[in-house]
Design a protein around this motif. Structure first.
Motif, mmCIF file in Angstrom:
data_model
loop_
_atom_site.group_PDB
_atom_site.id
_atom_site.type_symbol
_atom_site.label_atom_id
_atom_site.label_comp_id
_atom_site.label_asym_id
_atom_site.label_seq_id
_atom_site.Cartn_x
_atom_site.Cartn_y
_atom_site.Cartn_z
ATOM 1 N N ILE A 292 -4.408 -97.249 50.922
ATOM 2 C CA ILE A 292 -4.302 -97.429 49.467
ATOM 3 C C ILE A 292 -4.578 -96.093 48.783
ATOM 4 N N GLU B 199 -5.564 -105.213 40.117
ATOM 5 C CA GLU B 199 -4.905 -103.910 40.124
ATOM 6 C C GLU B 199 -3.405 -104.095 40.394
ATOM 7 N N ARG B 200 -2.614 -103.147 39.918
ATOM 8 C CA ARG B 200 -1.161 -103.259 40.030
ATOM 9 C C ARG B 200 -0.651 -102.254 41.060
ATOM 10 N N PHE B 201 0.185 -102.759 41.999
ATOM 11 C CA PHE B 201 0.678 -101.933 43.096
ATOM 12 C C PHE B 201 2.187 -101.726 42.990
ATOM 13 N N THR C 117 5.949 -100.720 44.633
ATOM 14 C CA THR C 117 6.618 -101.009 45.892
ATOM 15 C C THR C 117 8.075 -100.571 45.817
ATOM 16 N N VAL D 192 3.606 -104.901 51.191
ATOM 17 C CA VAL D 192 2.821 -104.711 49.967
ATOM 18 C C VAL D 192 2.521 -106.064 49.323
ATOM 19 N N CYS E 235 -1.241 -107.406 48.596
ATOM 20 C CA CYS E 235 -1.673 -107.788 47.244
ATOM 21 C C CYS E 235 -2.220 -109.212 47.226
ATOM 22 N N VAL F 23 2.373 -93.086 41.107
ATOM 23 C CA VAL F 23 0.924 -93.260 41.237
ATOM 24 C C VAL F 23 0.207 -92.073 40.600
ATOM 25 N N LEU G 66 -1.199 -98.344 41.583
ATOM 26 C CA LEU G 66 -1.662 -97.946 42.902
ATOM 27 C C LEU G 66 -0.531 -98.146 43.912
ATOM 28 N N ALA G 67 -0.745 -97.693 45.140
ATOM 29 C CA ALA G 67 0.269 -97.886 46.181
ATOM 30 C C ALA G 67 -0.402 -97.906 47.540
ATOM 31 N N ILE G 68 0.357 -98.373 48.530
ATOM 32 C CA ILE G 68 -0.079 -98.337 49.926
ATOM 33 C C ILE G 68 0.929 -97.453 50.661
#
Length: 261
Positions: free
Chosen positions: A129, A151-153, A155, A166, A170, A193, A199-201
């Motif tokens: 993350i 939190e917002r991810f 993709t 993802v 989440c 990001v 956020l991101a993975i």
């Protein structure tokens, strides 16, 4: 051909040119015959103990640009007659191309499913993350899953394995997927990001690469939570060059593991 076979292959009553049911079946069998012919040529080349010519190589854009540059140079020196025609694409679609003979080999995240395919597990790639450098969790000693709730991810396109991964992450974290801001590449996600969109993975090979990296973001280590993806190679099991494709896959495996050490 219709005269020689004694069968109607094309439906002439349709507004556009369409094959009849028997025409479709004959066309599919003809494709398999052409594949066999190409494999015969590959078998002859293999008898000279070398992999030569063009290998139509499919790879996911979430992996290829961050792994292949470390391999291609050395491979060219070792096998100067080998040419990799590299095609980025969606893994599910590339698996279909592999079965149909439009690709010779592919590397991407599991699962890769298709009729008569040989699939070789290569390595497990950790995923991390990441957040903007000014995010309130950056620098925190202990981050719990609950800290990421809401939190917002970011993709990619839903056709990517990455998108489904993802989504699952989440769901585990109680976070949200930003469907309105799907990236077109890992680079675009990285940049979004960095600019504070979410956020991101991101995969480890991307974060360690010169073309990717983590210059704009900070890693978040979440207590008792891990994420990774399994990377595999695949090719047609009955291909005359199956042994060569396995050797190439093992070379990619060794390079990836060295990069992840």
């Amino acid at each position: 051909m219709e005269d020689r076979l004694g069968a109607i292959l094309i439906d002439r009553a349709a507004q556009s040119v369409e094959l009849t049911p028997i025409g479709r079946e004959i066309a599919e069998r003809a494709k398999r015959v052409l594949l066999e012919i190409r494999d015969i040529r590959a078998l002859a080349a293999r008898s000279r103990n070398q992999l030569t010519g063009i290998v139509r190589f499919g790879v996911t854009p979430t992996l290829g640009p961050y792994l292949l540059p470390a391999i291609i140079g050395g491979l060219h020196l070792e096998q100067p007659g080998l040419r990799l025609y590299i095609r980025d694409g969606i893994p599910i679609e590339q698996a279909r191309d592999l079965v149909a003979g439009r690709l010779d080999m592919m590397v991407g995240p599991a699962p890769v499913v298709g009729e008569d395919l040989e699939v070789l597990p290569l390595f497990e790639e950790p995923m991390t993350i990441v957040a903007p450098r000014n995010h309130h969790l950056v620098g925190a000693r202990n981050i719990d899953r609950s800290d990421l709730a809401g939190e917002r991810f970011l993709t990619l396109d839903p056709r990517h394995h990455y998108h489904q991964q993802v989504q699952r992450a989440c769901a585990e974290l109680g976070a949200e997927v930003l469907y309105d801001y799907e990236g077109t590449s890992l680079d675009s996600i990285h940049q979004m990001v960095g600019s504070g969109v979410g956020l991101a993975i991101l995969p480890e090979l991307y974060l360690r690469s010169d073309v990717g990296g983590d210059a704009l973001v900070a890693r978040l280590k979440v207590d008792k939570w891990q994420c990774s993806r399994d990377i595999v190679a695949a090719w047609r099991a009955k291909s005359a060059s199956a042994g060569d494709y396995r050797a190439l896959a093992e070379r990619i495996q060794a390079e990836a593991l060295s990069l992840l050490c």
